[in-house]
Design a protein around this motif. Structure first.
Motif, PDB file in Angstrom:
ATOM      1  N   SER A  27     -36.033  30.971  -8.731  1.00  0.00           N
ATOM      2  CA  SER A  27     -34.988  31.720  -7.630  1.00  0.00           C
ATOM      3  C   SER A  27     -35.263  31.826  -6.659  1.00  0.00           C
ATOM      4  CB  SER A  27     -34.948  32.915  -8.368  1.00  0.00           C
ATOM      5  OG  SER A  27     -36.364  33.374  -8.005  1.00  0.00           O
ATOM      6  N   HIS A  28     -35.868  30.675  -5.726  1.00  0.00           N
ATOM      7  CA  HIS A  28     -35.946  30.634  -4.493  1.00  0.00           C
ATOM      8  C   HIS A  28     -36.260  29.073  -4.162  1.00  0.00           C
ATOM      9  CE1 HIS A  28     -37.090  32.293  -0.299  1.00  0.00           C
ATOM     10  NE2 HIS A  28     -37.984  31.590  -0.250  1.00  0.00           N
ATOM     11  N   VAL A  29     -36.277  28.294  -3.081  1.00  0.00           N
ATOM     12  CA  VAL A  29     -36.406  27.130  -2.256  1.00  0.00           C
ATOM     13  C   VAL A  29     -36.281  27.192  -0.824  1.00  0.00           C
ATOM     14  CG1 VAL A  29     -33.917  27.062  -2.212  1.00  0.00           C
ATOM     15  CG2 VAL A  29     -36.033  24.232  -2.142  1.00  0.00           C
ATOM     16  N   GLY A  30     -38.005  26.735  -0.612  1.00  0.00           N
ATOM     17  CA  GLY A  30     -37.969  26.322   0.838  1.00  0.00           C
ATOM     18  C   GLY A  30     -38.025  24.777   1.535  1.00  0.00           C
ATOM     19  N   ILE A  31     -38.456  24.265   2.422  1.00  0.00           N
ATOM     20  CA  ILE A  31     -38.217  22.914   2.666  1.00  0.00           C
ATOM     21  C   ILE A  31     -39.782  23.012   3.117  1.00  0.00           C
ATOM     22  CG2 ILE A  31     -37.843  21.511   4.214  1.00  0.00           C
ATOM     23  CD1 ILE A  31     -35.545  22.692   4.698  1.00  0.00           C
ATOM     24  N   TYR A  32     -40.964  22.547   2.539  1.00  0.00           N
ATOM     25  CA  TYR A  32     -42.406  22.375   3.175  1.00  0.00           C
ATOM     26  C   TYR A  32     -42.917  21.653   4.050  1.00  0.00           C
ATOM     27  CZ  TYR A  32     -46.780  21.158   1.940  1.00  0.00           C
ATOM     28  OH  TYR A  32     -48.926  21.102   1.771  1.00  0.00           O
ATOM     29  N   THR A  33     -43.389  22.058   4.841  1.00  0.00           N
ATOM     30  CA  THR A  33     -43.577  21.465   6.029  1.00  0.00           C
ATOM     31  C   THR A  33     -44.918  20.520   6.684  1.00  0.00           C
ATOM     32  OG1 THR A  33     -44.801  23.575   7.436  1.00  0.00           O
ATOM     33  CG2 THR A  33     -42.340  23.631   7.264  1.00  0.00           C
ATOM     34  N   GLY A  34     -45.861  20.817   5.711  1.00  0.00           N
ATOM     35  CA  GLY A  34     -47.440  19.747   5.174  1.00  0.00           C
ATOM     36  C   GLY A  34     -48.454  21.170   6.332  1.00  0.00           C
ATOM     37  N   ASN A  35     -49.255  21.461   5.074  1.00  0.00           N
ATOM     38  CA  ASN A  35     -50.592  21.892   5.477  1.00  0.00           C
ATOM     39  C   ASN A  35     -50.620  23.157   4.510  1.00  0.00           C
ATOM     40  OD1 ASN A  35     -52.084  20.511   7.217  1.00  0.00           O
ATOM     41  ND2 ASN A  35     -50.787  21.188   8.858  1.00  0.00           N
ATOM     42  N   GLY A  36     -49.831  22.687   3.682  1.00  0.00           N
ATOM     43  CA  GLY A  36     -49.704  24.195   2.672  1.00  0.00           C
ATOM     44  C   GLY A  36     -48.700  25.265   3.114  1.00  0.00           C
ATOM     45  N   ARG A  37     -47.502  24.717   4.093  1.00  0.00           N
ATOM     46  CA  ARG A  37     -47.060  25.627   4.366  1.00  0.00           C
ATOM     47  C   ARG A  37     -45.612  25.392   4.124  1.00  0.00           C
ATOM     48  NH1 ARG A  37     -48.968  29.869   7.910  1.00  0.00           N
ATOM     49  NH2 ARG A  37     -46.974  29.991   9.174  1.00  0.00           N
ATOM     50  N   MET A  38     -44.176  26.228   4.620  1.00  0.00           N
ATOM     51  CA  MET A  38     -42.652  25.641   4.182  1.00  0.00           C
ATOM     52  C   MET A  38     -42.034  26.844   5.363  1.00  0.00           C
ATOM     53  SD  MET A  38     -41.324  27.699   0.783  1.00  0.00           S
ATOM     54  CE  MET A  38     -41.671  29.717   0.524  1.00  0.00           C
ATOM     55  N   ILE A  39     -40.887  26.576   5.073  1.00  0.00           N
ATOM     56  CA  ILE A  39     -39.760  27.416   5.530  1.00  0.00           C
ATOM     57  C   ILE A  39     -38.959  27.521   5.283  1.00  0.00           C
ATOM     58  CG2 ILE A  39     -38.833  25.104   6.689  1.00  0.00           C
ATOM     59  CD1 ILE A  39     -38.291  27.057   9.604  1.00  0.00           C
ATOM     60  N   ASP A  40     -38.371  28.459   5.469  1.00  0.00           N
ATOM     61  CA  ASP A  40     -37.664  29.112   4.086  1.00  0.00           C
ATOM     62  C   ASP A  40     -36.506  30.293   4.789  1.00  0.00           C
ATOM     63  OD1 ASP A  40     -39.598  30.536   4.275  1.00  0.00           O
ATOM     64  OD2 ASP A  40     -39.234  31.901   1.837  1.00  0.00           O
ATOM     65  N   ALA A  41     -35.678  31.079   4.364  1.00  0.00           N
ATOM     66  CA  ALA A  41     -34.891  31.601   4.458  1.00  0.00           C
ATOM     67  C   ALA A  41     -35.506  33.125   3.608  1.00  0.00           C
ATOM     68  CB  ALA A  41     -33.389  31.458   4.309  1.00  0.00           C
ATOM     69  N   GLU A  42     -35.924  34.473   4.269  1.00  0.00           N
ATOM     70  CA  GLU A  42     -36.474  35.373   3.108  1.00  0.00           C
ATOM     71  C   GLU A  42     -35.746  36.656   4.296  1.00  0.00           C
ATOM     72  OE1 GLU A  42     -40.577  35.841   3.223  1.00  0.00           O
ATOM     73  OE2 GLU A  42     -40.833  33.709   3.441  1.00  0.00           O
ATOM     74  N   TYR A  43     -36.137  37.828   3.407  1.00  0.00           N
ATOM     75  CA  TYR A  43     -34.439  39.138   3.751  1.00  0.00           C
ATOM     76  C   TYR A  43     -35.393  38.896   5.268  1.00  0.00           C
ATOM     77  CZ  TYR A  43     -33.405  39.945  -0.631  1.00  0.00           C
ATOM     78  OH  TYR A  43     -33.329  40.033  -2.381  1.00  0.00           O
ATOM     79  N   SER A  44     -36.708  39.122   6.123  1.00  0.00           N
ATOM     80  CA  SER A  44     -37.164  38.931   7.388  1.00  0.00           C
ATOM     81  C   SER A  44     -36.426  37.928   7.807  1.00  0.00           C
ATOM     82  CB  SER A  44     -38.213  38.422   7.761  1.00  0.00           C
ATOM     83  OG  SER A  44     -38.911  38.274   7.579  1.00  0.00           O
ATOM     84  N   GLY A  45     -35.739  37.011   7.384  1.00  0.00           N
ATOM     85  CA  GLY A  45     -34.550  35.867   8.179  1.00  0.00           C
ATOM     86  C   GLY A  45     -35.167  34.701   8.044  1.00  0.00           C
ATOM     87  N   VAL A  46     -35.212  33.087   8.731  1.00  0.00           N
ATOM     88  CA  VAL A  46     -35.988  31.974   8.525  1.00  0.00           C
ATOM     89  C   VAL A  46     -37.064  31.748   9.682  1.00  0.00           C
ATOM     90  CG1 VAL A  46     -35.180  29.580   9.019  1.00  0.00           C
ATOM     91  CG2 VAL A  46     -33.293  31.104   8.006  1.00  0.00           C
ATOM     92  N   ARG A  47     -38.116  31.588   8.406  1.00  0.00           N
ATOM     93  CA  ARG A  47     -39.909  31.852   9.339  1.00  0.00           C
ATOM     94  C   ARG A  47     -40.538  30.654   7.924  1.00  0.00           C
ATOM     95  NH1 ARG A  47     -42.995  36.080   7.280  1.00  0.00           N
ATOM     96  NH2 ARG A  47     -43.339  35.825   4.986  1.00  0.00           N
ATOM     97  N   GLN A  48     -41.422  30.219   9.085  1.00  0.00           N
ATOM     98  CA  GLN A  48     -42.800  29.512   8.705  1.00  0.00           C
ATOM     99  C   GLN A  48     -43.444  30.692   7.444  1.00  0.00           C
ATOM    100  OE1 GLN A  48     -44.868  25.017   9.355  1.00  0.00           O
ATOM    101  NE2 GLN A  48     -43.996  25.878  10.871  1.00  0.00           N
ATOM    102  N   THR A  49     -43.984  29.781   6.345  1.00  0.00           N
ATOM    103  CA  THR A  49     -44.953  31.274   5.759  1.00  0.00           C
ATOM    104  C   THR A  49     -45.817  29.941   5.154  1.00  0.00           C
ATOM    105  OG1 THR A  49     -45.256  32.892   4.421  1.00  0.00           O
ATOM    106  CG2 THR A  49     -43.768  31.374   3.933  1.00  0.00           C
ATOM    107  N   GLY A  50     -46.495  30.454   4.341  1.00  0.00           N
ATOM    108  CA  GLY A  50     -48.347  29.810   3.925  1.00  0.00           C
ATOM    109  C   GLY A  50     -47.652  29.977   2.766  1.00  0.00           C
TER     110      GLY A  50
END
Length: 145
Positions: free
Chosen positions: A101-124
């Motif tokens: 039900s959710h997809v993100g783009i892997y950015t490296g170092n165990g993190r992704m960038i995705d769109a969440e309710y708080s907006g587009v952000r990078q998260t671990g």
């Protein structure tokens, strides 16, 4: 004449397909991440949600993705966590257990960038303070490039 037109049509389609594939193959995962980081839209289901973000980013380099995260999880090649690279799509079950039900783009170092309710952000997702949430919901990853 008719056979000649059909042959020309087939050649044109093959040529156009090879151009599109060549362009897609020349795009790097780091370029996908750069493009994703330029997005700052507010979250809105259907137009700026997680799968819309991945569609926009990949679409900007000529790669068409399906509409939903579940559909996107069926394209590309499967990737193991240990082989993830920047630009890979990572998929999660944030609702019903085991249902993507959710997809993100892997950015490296165990993190992704995705769109969440708080907006587009990078998260671990595998490291950092949010890893406890994302790691338990991880389902699969796909390489599109």
């Amino acid at each position: 004449m008719k056979k000649w037109l059909i042959s020309c049509g087939i050649v044109c389609v093959l040529f156009a397909t090879s151009l599109n594939t060549g362009h897609a193959n020349s795009v790097s995962g780091s370029r996908i991440v750069q493009l994703a980081m330029t997005h700052h839209e507010r979250y809105m289901y259907g137009s700026t949600d997680c799968s819309a973000l991945t569609r926009k980013v990949y679409g900007s380099v000529g790669i068409r993705l399906p509409r939903t995260s579940r559909q996107q999880a069926r394209v590309g090649k499967p990737v193991r966590i240990s082989n993830l690279r920047a630009g890979d799509l990572v998929f999660f079950a944030t609702g019903r257990r085991g249902v993507i039900s959710h997809v993100g783009i892997y950015t490296g170092n165990g993190r992704m960038i995705d769109a969440e309710y708080s907006g587009v952000r990078q998260t671990g997702i595998f490291t950092g303070s949010t890893a406890h949430y994302w790691k338990s919901k991880y389902i699969t990853a796909r390489r599109i490039l």
